[in-house]
Structure formats: C-alpha cells, structure tokens
Scaffold this motif. Structure first.
Motif, PDB file in Angstrom:
ATOM      1  N   LEU A 218       0.834  -1.203   0.000  1.00  0.00           N
ATOM      2  CA  LEU A 218       0.000   0.000   0.000  1.00  0.00           C
ATOM      3  C   LEU A 218       0.870   1.254   0.000  1.00  0.00           C
ATOM      4  CD1 LEU A 218      -2.932  -0.679   2.512  1.00  0.00           C
ATOM      5  CD2 LEU A 218      -3.070  -0.489   0.037  1.00  0.00           C
ATOM      6  N   ARG A 219       1.901   1.236   0.823  1.00  0.00           N
ATOM      7  CA  ARG A 219       2.781   2.401   0.916  1.00  0.00           C
ATOM      8  C   ARG A 219       3.509   2.651  -0.398  1.00  0.00           C
ATOM      9  NH1 ARG A 219       4.580   1.044   7.146  1.00  0.00           N
ATOM     10  NH2 ARG A 219       3.399   2.774   8.104  1.00  0.00           N
ATOM     11  N   ILE A 220       3.969   1.595  -1.035  1.00  0.00           N
ATOM     12  CA  ILE A 220       4.665   1.755  -2.305  1.00  0.00           C
ATOM     13  C   ILE A 220       3.719   2.284  -3.374  1.00  0.00           C
ATOM     14  CG2 ILE A 220       5.816   0.526  -4.189  1.00  0.00           C
ATOM     15  CD1 ILE A 220       7.567   1.058  -1.737  1.00  0.00           C
ATOM     16  N   GLU A 221       2.496   1.756  -3.416  1.00  0.00           N
ATOM     17  CA  GLU A 221       1.523   2.224  -4.405  1.00  0.00           C
ATOM     18  C   GLU A 221       1.175   3.699  -4.187  1.00  0.00           C
ATOM     19  OE1 GLU A 221       0.281   0.743  -7.201  1.00  0.00           O
ATOM     20  OE2 GLU A 221       1.928  -0.619  -6.674  1.00  0.00           O
ATOM     21  N   LYS A 222       1.023   4.086  -2.921  1.00  0.00           N
ATOM     22  CA  LYS A 222       0.728   5.489  -2.629  1.00  0.00           C
ATOM     23  C   LYS A 222       1.912   6.369  -3.013  1.00  0.00           C
ATOM     24  CE  LYS A 222      -1.862   8.798  -1.106  1.00  0.00           C
ATOM     25  NZ  LYS A 222      -3.112   9.144  -1.825  1.00  0.00           N
ATOM     26  N   SER A 223       3.110   5.884  -2.755  1.00  0.00           N
ATOM     27  CA  SER A 223       4.297   6.675  -3.096  1.00  0.00           C
ATOM     28  C   SER A 223       4.419   6.841  -4.613  1.00  0.00           C
ATOM     29  CB  SER A 223       5.556   6.011  -2.538  1.00  0.00           C
ATOM     30  OG  SER A 223       5.982   4.917  -3.325  1.00  0.00           O
ATOM     31  N   LYS A 224       4.007   5.828  -5.378  1.00  0.00           N
ATOM     32  CA  LYS A 224       4.036   5.938  -6.840  1.00  0.00           C
ATOM     33  C   LYS A 224       3.095   7.046  -7.302  1.00  0.00           C
ATOM     34  CE  LYS A 224       3.866   1.901  -8.983  1.00  0.00           C
ATOM     35  NZ  LYS A 224       3.500   0.475  -9.199  1.00  0.00           N
ATOM     36  N   GLU A 225       1.967   7.168  -6.618  1.00  0.00           N
ATOM     37  CA  GLU A 225       1.030   8.242  -6.943  1.00  0.00           C
ATOM     38  C   GLU A 225       1.670   9.600  -6.669  1.00  0.00           C
ATOM     39  OE1 GLU A 225      -3.135   9.898  -5.127  1.00  0.00           O
ATOM     40  OE2 GLU A 225      -2.998   7.745  -5.488  1.00  0.00           O
ATOM     41  N   TYR A 226       2.368   9.708  -5.525  1.00  0.00           N
ATOM     42  CA  TYR A 226       3.058  10.962  -5.213  1.00  0.00           C
ATOM     43  C   TYR A 226       4.146  11.256  -6.249  1.00  0.00           C
ATOM     44  CZ  TYR A 226       0.944  11.217  -0.522  1.00  0.00           C
ATOM     45  OH  TYR A 226       0.068  11.331   0.523  1.00  0.00           O
ATOM     46  N   LEU A 227       4.885  10.223  -6.650  1.00  0.00           N
ATOM     47  CA  LEU A 227       5.946  10.413  -7.628  1.00  0.00           C
ATOM     48  C   LEU A 227       5.395  10.878  -8.970  1.00  0.00           C
ATOM     49  CD1 LEU A 227       8.077   7.224  -6.864  1.00  0.00           C
ATOM     50  CD2 LEU A 227       8.775   9.586  -6.427  1.00  0.00           C
ATOM     51  N   GLU A 228       4.213  10.370  -9.325  1.00  0.00           N
ATOM     52  CA  GLU A 228       3.624  10.686 -10.622  1.00  0.00           C
ATOM     53  C   GLU A 228       2.863  12.004 -10.621  1.00  0.00           C
ATOM     54  OE1 GLU A 228       1.222   7.266 -11.070  1.00  0.00           O
ATOM     55  OE2 GLU A 228       2.810   6.005 -11.871  1.00  0.00           O
ATOM     56  N   PHE A 229       2.225  12.340  -9.480  1.00  0.00           N
ATOM     57  CA  PHE A 229       1.273  13.438  -9.484  1.00  0.00           C
ATOM     58  C   PHE A 229       1.568  14.544  -8.471  1.00  0.00           C
ATOM     59  CE2 PHE A 229      -1.125   9.737 -11.058  1.00  0.00           C
ATOM     60  CZ  PHE A 229      -1.544  10.236 -12.279  1.00  0.00           C
ATOM     61  N   SER A 230       2.793  14.595  -7.956  1.00  0.00           N
ATOM     62  CA  SER A 230       3.127  15.673  -7.026  1.00  0.00           C
ATOM     63  C   SER A 230       4.572  16.093  -7.239  1.00  0.00           C
ATOM     64  CB  SER A 230       2.928  15.222  -5.565  1.00  0.00           C
ATOM     65  OG  SER A 230       4.045  14.489  -5.108  1.00  0.00           O
ATOM     66  N   ASN A 231       4.943  17.186  -6.581  1.00  0.00           N
ATOM     67  CA  ASN A 231       6.327  17.662  -6.643  1.00  0.00           C
ATOM     68  C   ASN A 231       7.043  17.469  -5.308  1.00  0.00           C
ATOM     69  OD1 ASN A 231       6.356  18.714  -9.381  1.00  0.00           O
ATOM     70  ND2 ASN A 231       4.927  20.265  -8.655  1.00  0.00           N
ATOM     71  N   PHE A 232       6.509  16.592  -4.455  1.00  0.00           N
ATOM     72  CA  PHE A 232       7.168  16.295  -3.191  1.00  0.00           C
ATOM     73  C   PHE A 232       8.544  15.681  -3.456  1.00  0.00           C
ATOM     74  CE2 PHE A 232       2.667  15.677  -1.505  1.00  0.00           C
ATOM     75  CZ  PHE A 232       2.647  16.899  -0.853  1.00  0.00           C
ATOM     76  N   THR A 233       9.495  15.991  -2.582  1.00  0.00           N
ATOM     77  CA  THR A 233      10.806  15.356  -2.674  1.00  0.00           C
ATOM     78  C   THR A 233      10.695  13.907  -2.225  1.00  0.00           C
ATOM     79  OG1 THR A 233      11.448  15.919  -0.410  1.00  0.00           O
ATOM     80  CG2 THR A 233      11.899  17.566  -2.136  1.00  0.00           C
ATOM     81  N   ILE A 234      11.735  13.121  -2.506  1.00  0.00           N
ATOM     82  CA  ILE A 234      11.751  11.716  -2.096  1.00  0.00           C
ATOM     83  C   ILE A 234      11.644  11.614  -0.573  1.00  0.00           C
ATOM     84  CG2 ILE A 234      13.036   9.562  -2.160  1.00  0.00           C
ATOM     85  CD1 ILE A 234      11.960  10.548  -4.882  1.00  0.00           C
ATOM     86  N   SER A 235      12.340  12.480   0.136  1.00  0.00           N
ATOM     87  CA  SER A 235      12.287  12.466   1.608  1.00  0.00           C
ATOM     88  C   SER A 235      10.890  12.797   2.109  1.00  0.00           C
ATOM     89  CB  SER A 235      13.298  13.459   2.179  1.00  0.00           C
ATOM     90  OG  SER A 235      14.620  13.072   1.883  1.00  0.00           O
ATOM     91  N   GLU A 236      10.240  13.772   1.470  1.00  0.00           N
ATOM     92  CA  GLU A 236       8.880  14.145   1.870  1.00  0.00           C
ATOM     93  C   GLU A 236       7.901  13.006   1.611  1.00  0.00           C
ATOM     94  OE1 GLU A 236       9.024  19.008   1.204  1.00  0.00           O
ATOM     95  OE2 GLU A 236       8.548  17.670  -0.481  1.00  0.00           O
TER      96      GLU A 236
END
Length: 295
Positions: A218-236
């Motif tokens: 779940l965490r990895i899938e959510k992080s993929k969404e952040y990677l694709e659709f946000s400008n958050f840094t990797i740390s964020e």
C-alpha cells in the motif's frame, strides 16, 4: 476501434506549469473540457468569471466557453477534452450544471484513466480507449448524481470515489488511511479487537500475504502516486508514507526494480505530451495559446 457510443475522450494530458505562466483566452467549438487541479496556485477565468485554483478540485468548461488560466506558482494539472455523443446525456449535463470549482478529492479513478492513456501511448491497445471512455463517463455521471443529491455537500462524492478499495474489508481501509503512522500488527489487533494470529490468517486467505507485507505494498503504491502526481521530494514522500528515506528507497527498488527517482523520471516522460485517443482529433482543437513566463 471500439469506442463508447455516448461519450468519447479525445485527449488527456498531465501538464506542469511554471510560475507566472498560463494559457491565454480561447475556447473549444465542439469539445467539453475538465481540468483537474492537482496542486499549486493560480486562477482560471470562465466566461468572464474568475475562480481560484484549488487543489483536488475539478473545473468543468462547456463548449464555446471562453476560458484562460494563470499560475502564480509551479502547478500540476490533468486536462481532459471530450465530447458527449448522446443527446440524453448532454441534456442531463445541461439540466444539472456543475458548480465551479467542484471538489473530487484525490480521485484515484481519474488518475487511473491517465495511467491507462500512458499505457496506450506507449503501446496502443484497442480496448484501452473504450475503457477510458467508459471510466470517464462513470466519473462524470457520479459527479452529476452527487451534485443532484446535494448542492452544498461533496462528502458523499468524495466517499464514493475514494472508498473503492475492498470496502468489505475494513482493515485495509484502516491501513490505507494511516499510511503515515508507524503501524504494527499489535496496533491492528487492538484497533479491531482480533488476535494477531487471526489477522495474519485473514490476510493469508484473502491476499496470500501477511498484513505487514500488504501494508508495504500500500505504501509503495501510494508513493508511486506521489511520484507521478506531485512535486514532493523523495524524503517528503517517505515521510508521508511512514518510512525513513533510506528504507523507502531500498524498499521501492526491491519491489519496482528502479529507484524512486528513476521511476519519477520515467513517469514524467509523458508530462506535457499530447496523448491522443483518436488520430482524427484535430491538432487545432488541442492547441492552447500559452502565456510567457516573462509576463
């Protein structure tokens, strides 16, 4: 090519705008437009009315409506242009004019349509445009229904769009809503008053994995969404899913075969590109007069 006989999506684009840029006033003669604002800051003008861009809100633009955008900071959008073929559906939309803006939350369904369009962009599959037509029609009709049910409250719509991941399995819902927390098996056990061994057995039977492995997924899938659709840094992003940055990077690479940074770069190869679902879609209809950042 198989297409829906009531509604057709002609163009999808995920566009990131720089600060002090935008799109000059224009209109589309025979297309509707839905602009989903992911994040950032700016304004949109539709038929002389000015509206602030609000994250996680949709802006519906009717045919032949003058509109323009201006972005005060780096901003991300998903832009969909479509036509309604069915007179009944078009009349339904006219009778239930959607408010501007309209809150639709994270809208995983809308983001899934964009992902499908990317798949089709890389390797065309005849079934995908039809799935996009049907999926977007479902989103649009859901918005119309919720707007009809309540002109002042969008909570039901948000629930209907978001609550689609195993609604019959509340533990998954609990995990999905607490990704940022340090969740243990003991926490799950206390929350649902089940013995830990029973919870492990539930997940083994339903998902063929352990609760904690499922939580990692779940965490990895959510992080993929952040990677694709946000400008958050990797740390964020790591912090948002309850992991340390080094552990998140290792876990992501183990599960996806690439680093989070490389995954983001791959996903962004299509940002700003026109993803056409029909070759007949006229280039003149998709072009928008942009505003220079020098303004």
């Amino acid at each position: 090519m198989l297409r829906d006989d009531q509604l057709r999506v002609f163009w999808i684009s995920r566009i990131d705008y720089e600060k002090n840029t935008g799109v000059k006033k224009h209109y589309h003669d025979d297309l509707y437009q839905l602009l989903y604002f992911i994040d950032g800051e700016g304004t949109i003008q539709i038929e002389g009315e000015s509206y602030a861009f609000l994250p996680k809100h949709a802006y519906f633009i009717s045919k032949r409506y003058d509109h323009s955008f201006y972005f005060k900071s780096i901003s991300s959008t998903i832009d969909i242009k479509f036509d309604i073929i069915s007179e009944e559906v078009e009349e339904l939309l006219k009778e239930n004019r959607l408010p501007v803006p309209y809150f639709i939350g994270d809208s995983p369904k809308l983001k899934e349509l964009f992902k499908l369009s990317v798949i089709n962009f890389k390797q065309p599959i005849p079934l995908i445009p039809y799935r996009i037509d049907v999926g977007f029609k479902d989103i649009l009709l859901s918005i119309i229904q919720e707007n009809t049910m309540s002109q002042t409250s969008n909570e039901r719509l948000l629930y209907s769009i978001k609550n689609e991941f195993h609604p019959d399995f509340p533990i998954v819902q609990y995990l999905s809503e607490h990704l940022q927390s340090k969740i243990t098996l003991s926490d799950i056990s206390k929350q649902f008053n089940f013995h830990p061994h029973y919870i492990i057995e539930l997940f083994r039977k339903k998902f063929d994995t352990t609760p904690m492995n499922f939580l990692q997924s779940l965490r990895i899938e959510k992080s993929k969404e952040y990677l694709e659709f946000s400008n958050f840094t990797i740390s964020e992003i790591a912090e948002l899913i309850g992991l340390s940055a080094p552990y998140y990077s290792r876990l992501f690479h183990m599960k996806e075969g690439v680093s989070p940074t490389d995954y983001r770069e791959q996903a962004r190869t299509v940002v700003g590109k026109d993803i056409l679902l029909e070759e007949e879609f006229s280039p003149s209809l998709k072009k928008q007069p942009k505003i220079s950042s020098d303004l």
